[in-house]
Every structure is written in C-alpha cells, then in structure tokens.
Design a protein around this motif. Structure first.
Motif, PDB file in Angstrom:
ATOM      1  N   LEU A 281       0.831  -1.208   0.000  1.00  0.00           N
ATOM      2  CA  LEU A 281       0.000   0.000   0.000  1.00  0.00           C
ATOM      3  C   LEU A 281       0.862   1.254   0.000  1.00  0.00           C
ATOM      4  O   LEU A 281       0.629   2.176  -0.787  1.00  0.00           O
ATOM      5  N   SER A 282       1.853   1.290   0.870  1.00  0.00           N
ATOM      6  CA  SER A 282       2.727   2.464   0.953  1.00  0.00           C
ATOM      7  C   SER A 282       3.470   2.703  -0.362  1.00  0.00           C
ATOM      8  O   SER A 282       3.582   3.845  -0.817  1.00  0.00           O
ATOM      9  N   SER A 283       3.961   1.636  -0.971  1.00  0.00           N
ATOM     10  CA  SER A 283       4.689   1.762  -2.238  1.00  0.00           C
ATOM     11  C   SER A 283       3.803   2.322  -3.342  1.00  0.00           C
ATOM     12  O   SER A 283       4.207   3.218  -4.088  1.00  0.00           O
ATOM     13  N   VAL A 284       2.598   1.785  -3.437  1.00  0.00           N
ATOM     14  CA  VAL A 284       1.673   2.236  -4.476  1.00  0.00           C
ATOM     15  C   VAL A 284       1.241   3.677  -4.231  1.00  0.00           C
ATOM     16  O   VAL A 284       1.198   4.489  -5.161  1.00  0.00           O
TER      17      VAL A 284
ATOM     18  N   GLU B 226      -5.743   4.978   0.914  1.00  0.00           N
ATOM     19  CA  GLU B 226      -5.525   5.611   2.228  1.00  0.00           C
ATOM     20  C   GLU B 226      -6.579   5.122   3.228  1.00  0.00           C
ATOM     21  O   GLU B 226      -6.271   4.924   4.404  1.00  0.00           O
ATOM     22  N   SER B 227      -7.806   4.909   2.756  1.00  0.00           N
ATOM     23  CA  SER B 227      -8.861   4.485   3.669  1.00  0.00           C
ATOM     24  C   SER B 227      -8.615   3.081   4.240  1.00  0.00           C
ATOM     25  O   SER B 227      -8.966   2.816   5.380  1.00  0.00           O
ATOM     26  N   ILE B 228      -7.994   2.200   3.440  1.00  0.00           N
ATOM     27  CA  ILE B 228      -7.742   0.860   3.975  1.00  0.00           C
ATOM     28  C   ILE B 228      -6.386   0.768   4.653  1.00  0.00           C
ATOM     29  O   ILE B 228      -6.135  -0.154   5.422  1.00  0.00           O
ATOM     30  N   LYS B 229      -5.524   1.729   4.375  1.00  0.00           N
ATOM     31  CA  LYS B 229      -4.199   1.724   5.024  1.00  0.00           C
ATOM     32  C   LYS B 229      -4.341   2.084   6.501  1.00  0.00           C
ATOM     33  O   LYS B 229      -3.656   1.538   7.340  1.00  0.00           O
ATOM     34  N   ASN B 230      -5.257   2.998   6.783  1.00  0.00           N
ATOM     35  CA  ASN B 230      -5.404   3.491   8.172  1.00  0.00           C
ATOM     36  C   ASN B 230      -6.242   2.574   8.975  1.00  0.00           C
ATOM     37  O   ASN B 230      -7.087   2.082   9.119  1.00  0.00           O
TER      38      ASN B 230
END
Length: 84
Positions: A48-51, A80-84
């Motif tokens: 997620l961070s890489s993308v 961002e919504s699923i990363k957090n």
C-alpha cells in the motif's frame, strides 16, 4: 486489507493502462502500481505504501490528463482508507 477495494483499484489502474490518451510514463506507473498491489509475497502495508508513493508522485506530473489525475486521486483515497 479489503480485497474488494483492491479489486476496484486494480480495475481503475487497468483502465488507465489501456487508455492511449494517457502518456506512456503514466501508463507504465499504473502498470507498476498494479503489479505491486497484487504481489502477495510482499506485506500488505508495504504494498500500500509503495503504491501510494508512486501514484502520488505521478499525480503531480504536469503531462497527466485531468481525467487520469482524477482517477489517481480516487485510487489514493481508496488506498488511504484501507491503510489506516
């Protein structure tokens, strides 16, 4: 990670990759992002961070068409919504 959101994001990235009105470097970044996102060998938070980093970078490209920029912003919001 929500597989449903990942599938949506992957579909949007494919749409960008197949759109010939989008510059080649943007299509390549979309393809790279899609490959990273679907690489199950890597930890999901790293993917997620890489993308997010890659897409945030290309969203600031002055050559990106408005419709592609809007799609990338939509993708960034979903990730961002699923990363957090």
């Amino acid at each position: 990670m929500s597989n449903e959101i990942i599938e949506e994001v992957s579909d949007i990235l494919k749409h960008i990759m197949e759109n010939n009105s989008v510059p080649r470097n943007i299509r390549k970044a979309a393809e790279d992002s899609n490959n990273i996102l679907n690489d199950d060998k890597e930890d999901e938070s790293v993917r997620l961070s890489s993308v997010i980093l890659k897409l945030d970078d290309i969203s600031n490209d002055p050559n990106i068409p408005v419709h592609a920029r809007t799609l990338i912003w939509e993708i960034l919001g979903k990730l961002e919504s699923i990363k957090n």
